[in-house]
Write an enzyme that holds these catalytic residues in place. Structure first.
Site, PDB file in Angstrom:
ATOM      1  N   ASP A  48       0.827  -1.128   0.086  1.00  0.00           N
ATOM      2  CA  ASP A  48       0.050  -0.125  -0.164  1.00  0.00           C
ATOM      3  C   ASP A  48       0.946   1.266  -0.110  1.00  0.00           C
ATOM      4  OD1 ASP A  48       0.849   0.242   2.570  1.00  0.00           O
ATOM      5  OD2 ASP A  48      -0.921   0.448   3.600  1.00  0.00           O
ATOM      6  N   CYS A 103       2.751  -3.527   4.057  1.00  0.00           N
ATOM      7  CA  CYS A 103       1.899  -2.433   4.147  1.00  0.00           C
ATOM      8  C   CYS A 103       2.668  -1.925   5.566  1.00  0.00           C
ATOM      9  CB  CYS A 103       0.674  -2.787   4.508  1.00  0.00           C
ATOM     10  SG  CYS A 103       0.084  -3.715   5.758  1.00  0.00           S
ATOM     11  N   THR A 113       2.373  -2.452   8.890  1.00  0.00           N
ATOM     12  CA  THR A 113       2.958  -3.381   9.833  1.00  0.00           C
ATOM     13  C   THR A 113       2.749  -4.729   9.094  1.00  0.00           C
ATOM     14  OG1 THR A 113       0.102  -3.833  10.112  1.00  0.00           O
ATOM     15  CG2 THR A 113       1.310  -2.163  11.762  1.00  0.00           C
ATOM     16  N   HIS A 161       7.609 -25.343   7.030  1.00  0.00           N
ATOM     17  CA  HIS A 161       6.509 -26.096   7.851  1.00  0.00           C
ATOM     18  C   HIS A 161       4.835 -25.717   7.187  1.00  0.00           C
ATOM     19  CE1 HIS A 161       8.609 -26.879  11.768  1.00  0.00           C
ATOM     20  NE2 HIS A 161       9.402 -27.370  10.694  1.00  0.00           N
ATOM     21  N   HIS A 197       3.741 -31.785   7.818  1.00  0.00           N
ATOM     22  CA  HIS A 197       3.316 -30.580   7.535  1.00  0.00           C
ATOM     23  C   HIS A 197       2.178 -30.754   6.570  1.00  0.00           C
ATOM     24  CE1 HIS A 197       6.469 -29.255  10.408  1.00  0.00           C
ATOM     25  NE2 HIS A 197       7.320 -30.003   9.615  1.00  0.00           N
TER      26      HIS A 197
HETATM   27  C1  RB5 Z   1      -2.065   2.539   6.602  1.00  0.00           C
HETATM   28  O1  RB5 Z   1      -1.645   3.507   7.224  1.00  0.00           O
HETATM   29  C2  RB5 Z   1      -1.849   1.268   7.565  1.00  0.00           C
HETATM   30  O2  RB5 Z   1      -2.965   1.020   8.405  1.00  0.00           O
HETATM   31  C3  RB5 Z   1      -1.614   0.057   6.680  1.00  0.00           C
HETATM   32  O3  RB5 Z   1      -0.539   0.005   6.067  1.00  0.00           O
HETATM   33  C4  RB5 Z   1      -1.442  -1.336   7.384  1.00  0.00           C
HETATM   34  O4  RB5 Z   1      -0.542  -1.203   8.469  1.00  0.00           O
HETATM   35  C5  RB5 Z   1      -2.511  -1.854   7.849  1.00  0.00           C
HETATM   36  O5  RB5 Z   1      -2.614  -3.088   8.197  1.00  0.00           O
END
Ligand code: RB5
Length: 144
Positions: free
Chosen positions: A8, A65, A67, A98, A133
């Protein structure tokens, strides 16, 4: 290995580094976007990569993204996709060995490219071990 890659907006800069890493390590790839830093919705891009993997258009996918959590949740909604949110090289190897994970997900905000390079090395060096697995993977099915 042909790899579909997307992010993203939060992963846009990291995606460029990942593409050049793939290029330098002999992988072919499809950049499924986004193509600017404008704000986008991660499920749209996770879906593109996950569908390409599910349909066999590519061998594996890579998603990032902020996180890594959002893209992994979204990718795992697509049939046949086993997306693993990986936070280090050991997890990358185990996800392949696995879980036969076919989509690598990670955080673009909480990793630098040095860390991602180690994760990629480990992911591409490891192979699925099959056996017990495979039996466990066969039990992962949509339900309820
Ligand atoms: C975008 O700000 C953030 O929410 C996205 O990149 C991500 O971390 C969502 O899980």
């Amino acid at each position: 290995m042909n790899i579909a890659v997307a992010s993203d907006h939060a992963g846009y800069e990291m995606k460029k580094n990942v593409l050049s890493w793939l290029d330098g390590h002999g992988h072919t790839f499809e950049d499924m976007g986004p193509y600017s830093e404008d704000s986008v919705d991660y499920p749209d891009y996770a879906r593109k990569v996950a569908e390409a993997v599910s349909k066999g258009q590519v061998d594996q996918g890579i998603l990032m993204c902020g996180t890594g959590i959002g893209v992994s949740i979204a990718a795992n909604k697509v049939n046949g996709v086993r997306a693993a949110l990986v936070c280090g090289p050991e997890f990358a190897a185990l996800a392949r060995q696995h879980n036969n994970a076919n989509v690598l997900c990670f955080s673009a905000r909480y990793n630098d490219m040095d860390a991602i390079g180690k994760i990629l090395e480990s992911w591409f060096s490891a192979e699925f071990e099959g056996g017990r697995h495979q039996r466990r993977i066969d039990k992962i099915e949509p339900c309820c």
